[in-house]
Design a protein around this motif. Structure first.
Motif, mmCIF file in Angstrom:
data_model
loop_
_atom_site.group_PDB
_atom_site.id
_atom_site.type_symbol
_atom_site.label_atom_id
_atom_site.label_comp_id
_atom_site.label_asym_id
_atom_site.label_seq_id
_atom_site.Cartn_x
_atom_site.Cartn_y
_atom_site.Cartn_z
ATOM 1 N N ASN A 31 -7.557 92.844 2.072
ATOM 2 C CA ASN A 31 -8.473 91.810 1.595
ATOM 3 C C ASN A 31 -9.652 92.482 0.898
ATOM 4 O O ASN A 31 -10.693 92.739 1.494
ATOM 5 C CB ASN A 31 -8.950 90.957 2.771
ATOM 6 N N THR A 32 -9.463 92.780 -0.391
ATOM 7 C CA THR A 32 -10.518 93.452 -1.172
ATOM 8 C C THR A 32 -10.861 92.583 -2.373
ATOM 9 O O THR A 32 -10.343 92.793 -3.483
ATOM 10 C CB THR A 32 -10.054 94.837 -1.653
ATOM 11 N N PRO A 33 -11.684 91.585 -2.215
ATOM 12 C CA PRO A 33 -12.037 90.678 -3.318
ATOM 13 C C PRO A 33 -12.820 91.409 -4.405
ATOM 14 O O PRO A 33 -13.394 92.487 -4.182
ATOM 15 C CB PRO A 33 -12.894 89.613 -2.631
ATOM 16 N N LEU A 34 -12.819 90.811 -5.617
ATOM 17 C CA LEU A 34 -13.559 91.388 -6.740
ATOM 18 C C LEU A 34 -15.048 91.405 -6.426
ATOM 19 O O LEU A 34 -15.550 90.541 -5.696
ATOM 20 C CB LEU A 34 -13.313 90.563 -8.006
ATOM 21 N N PRO A 35 -15.789 92.355 -6.992
ATOM 22 C CA PRO A 35 -17.244 92.396 -6.752
ATOM 23 C C PRO A 35 -17.906 91.105 -7.219
ATOM 24 O O PRO A 35 -17.483 90.498 -8.214
ATOM 25 C CB PRO A 35 -17.696 93.598 -7.596
ATOM 26 N N ARG A 36 -18.932 90.704 -6.532
ATOM 27 C CA ARG A 36 -19.613 89.460 -6.857
ATOM 28 C C ARG A 36 -20.184 89.493 -8.277
ATOM 29 O O ARG A 36 -20.123 88.503 -9.010
ATOM 30 C CB ARG A 36 -20.721 89.202 -5.825
ATOM 31 N N TRP A 37 -20.726 90.650 -8.715
ATOM 32 C CA TRP A 37 -21.309 90.720 -10.056
ATOM 33 C C TRP A 37 -20.238 90.497 -11.139
ATOM 34 O O TRP A 37 -20.483 89.875 -12.168
ATOM 35 C CB TRP A 37 -22.001 92.067 -10.265
ATOM 36 N N TRP A 38 -19.026 90.986 -10.857
ATOM 37 C CA TRP A 38 -17.940 90.812 -11.852
ATOM 38 C C TRP A 38 -17.552 89.344 -11.940
ATOM 39 O O TRP A 38 -17.351 88.800 -13.024
ATOM 40 C CB TRP A 38 -16.744 91.666 -11.426
ATOM 41 N N LEU A 39 -17.438 88.696 -10.776
ATOM 42 C CA LEU A 39 -17.082 87.285 -10.763
ATOM 43 C C LEU A 39 -18.142 86.440 -11.458
ATOM 44 O O LEU A 39 -17.829 85.499 -12.194
ATOM 45 C CB LEU A 39 -16.903 86.811 -9.324
ATOM 46 N N ASN A 40 -19.423 86.780 -11.244
ATOM 47 C CA ASN A 40 -20.496 86.022 -11.884
ATOM 48 C C ASN A 40 -20.424 86.130 -13.410
ATOM 49 O O ASN A 40 -20.629 85.150 -14.133
ATOM 50 C CB ASN A 40 -21.858 86.504 -11.386
ATOM 51 N N PHE A 42 -17.710 86.755 -15.150
ATOM 52 C CA PHE A 42 -16.518 86.020 -15.556
ATOM 53 C C PHE A 42 -16.808 84.520 -15.644
ATOM 54 O O PHE A 42 -16.445 83.859 -16.625
ATOM 55 C CB PHE A 42 -15.391 86.297 -14.566
ATOM 56 N N TYR A 43 -17.476 83.980 -14.634
ATOM 57 C CA TYR A 43 -17.819 82.558 -14.649
ATOM 58 C C TYR A 43 -18.777 82.243 -15.797
ATOM 59 O O TYR A 43 -18.691 81.176 -16.421
ATOM 60 C CB TYR A 43 -18.435 82.148 -13.309
ATOM 61 N N ALA A 44 -19.687 83.171 -16.081
ATOM 62 C CA ALA A 44 -20.647 82.954 -17.173
ATOM 63 C C ALA A 44 -19.935 82.893 -18.523
ATOM 64 O O ALA A 44 -20.300 82.099 -19.402
ATOM 65 C CB ALA A 44 -21.697 84.058 -17.181
ATOM 66 N N THR A 45 -18.897 83.724 -18.709
ATOM 67 C CA THR A 45 -18.164 83.688 -19.978
ATOM 68 C C THR A 45 -17.418 82.362 -20.137
ATOM 69 O O THR A 45 -17.277 81.867 -21.262
ATOM 70 C CB THR A 45 -17.169 84.858 -20.069
ATOM 71 N N ILE A 46 -16.939 81.814 -19.040
ATOM 72 C CA ILE A 46 -16.266 80.514 -19.115
ATOM 73 C C ILE A 46 -17.251 79.447 -19.561
ATOM 74 O O ILE A 46 -16.961 78.629 -20.446
ATOM 75 C CB ILE A 46 -15.645 80.155 -17.755
ATOM 76 N N ILE A 47 -18.437 79.468 -18.965
ATOM 77 C CA ILE A 47 -19.465 78.500 -19.354
ATOM 78 C C ILE A 47 -19.858 78.700 -20.812
ATOM 79 O O ILE A 47 -20.025 77.745 -21.577
ATOM 80 C CB ILE A 47 -20.684 78.629 -18.423
#
Length: 295
Positions: A31-40, A42-47
């Motif tokens: 269980n090694t989720p992606l770093p929070r900064w990377w996910l943020n 990614f979500y910002a690019t979607i927006i």
């Protein structure tokens, strides 16, 4: 065991990382989720993409696309640049359209423009067969020497480019039908061998031992001299090659000569007048003439 339990979590013994509970053939997923900064990010690019959909052309419609609130597309810049280029070329090539080939050769400014445009046209249309430098290859003429089937003058080159070689749809195309002496039963195998040796003799090349050169000369006079001339010097009016210079499209070795005499040859060159405008044909004529083999 490689795993240990901490409360309700199964922990990998080697890394100390909890597993997800998924298992494939005894292999458990950590269980090694992606770093929070990377996910943020990614979500910002979607927006951010929603903003692009609104501002710029983005979505295809039945016959067009959405234009976007600013109505900008890089295609418009390309169309503007192409229009400017066409206008610039029109002013540059106007002189070519009005001048004769001889005038273009004599005028340094027109000659420079013709060479630039001709080189580009040659690379786009001719280099695939004749080579980038015009040196040709087997079956494709070398444009750097002074050996021409149909003539190397400006007018002759222009006609060849305009109407091509053996183009069925062009009534003024260059045609030089050579009989297939062997395939059509005009000559027997020993006669073909004899005349092939005679042709090699005309070119100053070694002949086969015990070759019947007298027989070959007689056969040549009866079947070949009408086009190639009694001495084998060729005839540019007929597109008959000079056989005395050892320069041929398909080779002067015995095997190649035998094949040529037996089955004839029938290379085809496009009629570029049906594909290129008259000014480009002029520029291409000047360029080919200047490669080194123009007469």
């Amino acid at each position: 065991m490689d795993q240990a339990h901490k409360g309700d979590h199964e922990v990998d013994h080697v890394t100390g990382t909890a597993t997800t509970g998924h298992e494939w053939d005894g292999i458990r997923e950590l269980n090694t989720p992606l770093p929070r900064w990377w996910l943020n990010i990614f979500y910002a690019t979607i927006i951010w993409s929603f903003g692009y959909w609104v501002v710029y052309p983005a979505w295809p419609l039945i016959s067009t696309t959405t234009k976007g609130v600013i109505g900008y597309a890089t295609r418009l810049d390309v169309e503007t640049d192409l229009s400017a280029l066409r206008a610039f070329r029109a002013t540059q090539t106007q002189g070519l359209a009005e001048a004769s080939l001889e005038q273009i050769k004599a005028d340094p400014a027109l000659f420079r423009i013709a060479m630039a445009q001709g080189k580009a046209a040659f690379g786009d249309n001719c280099a695939a067969c004749h080579g980038v430098g015009g040196a040709g290859s087997k079956g494709y003429p070398n444009l750097n020497d002074d050996d021409w089937l149909w003539g190397g003058s400006l007018a002759a080159i222009q006609t060849t480019l305009q109407h091509g070689i053996r183009v069925a749809t062009d009534n003024e195309t260059r045609v030089s039908p050579m009989p297939a002496f062997g395939r059509d039963g005009v000559l027997k195998r020993d006669e073909i061998n004899a005349v092939a040796n005679h042709v090699r003799m005309l070119a100053g090349l070694p002949t086969q031992p015990k070759a019947d050169l007298a027989k070959g000369r007689t056969i040549f006079e009866q079947n070949c001299a009408a086009c190639h001339g009694p001495a084998g010097k060729g005839n540019q009016e007929l597109g008959a090659p000079n056989l005395t210079d050892a320069i041929t499209l398909y080779g002067m070795d015995m095997a190649s000569l035998t094949e040529t005499i037996t089955n004839s040859r029938g290379g085809v060159m496009p009629a570029w007048g049906a594909r290129l405008d008259a000014t480009t044909i002029k520029a291409l004529t000047v360029y080919v003439h200047s490669l080194g083999g123009g007469q």
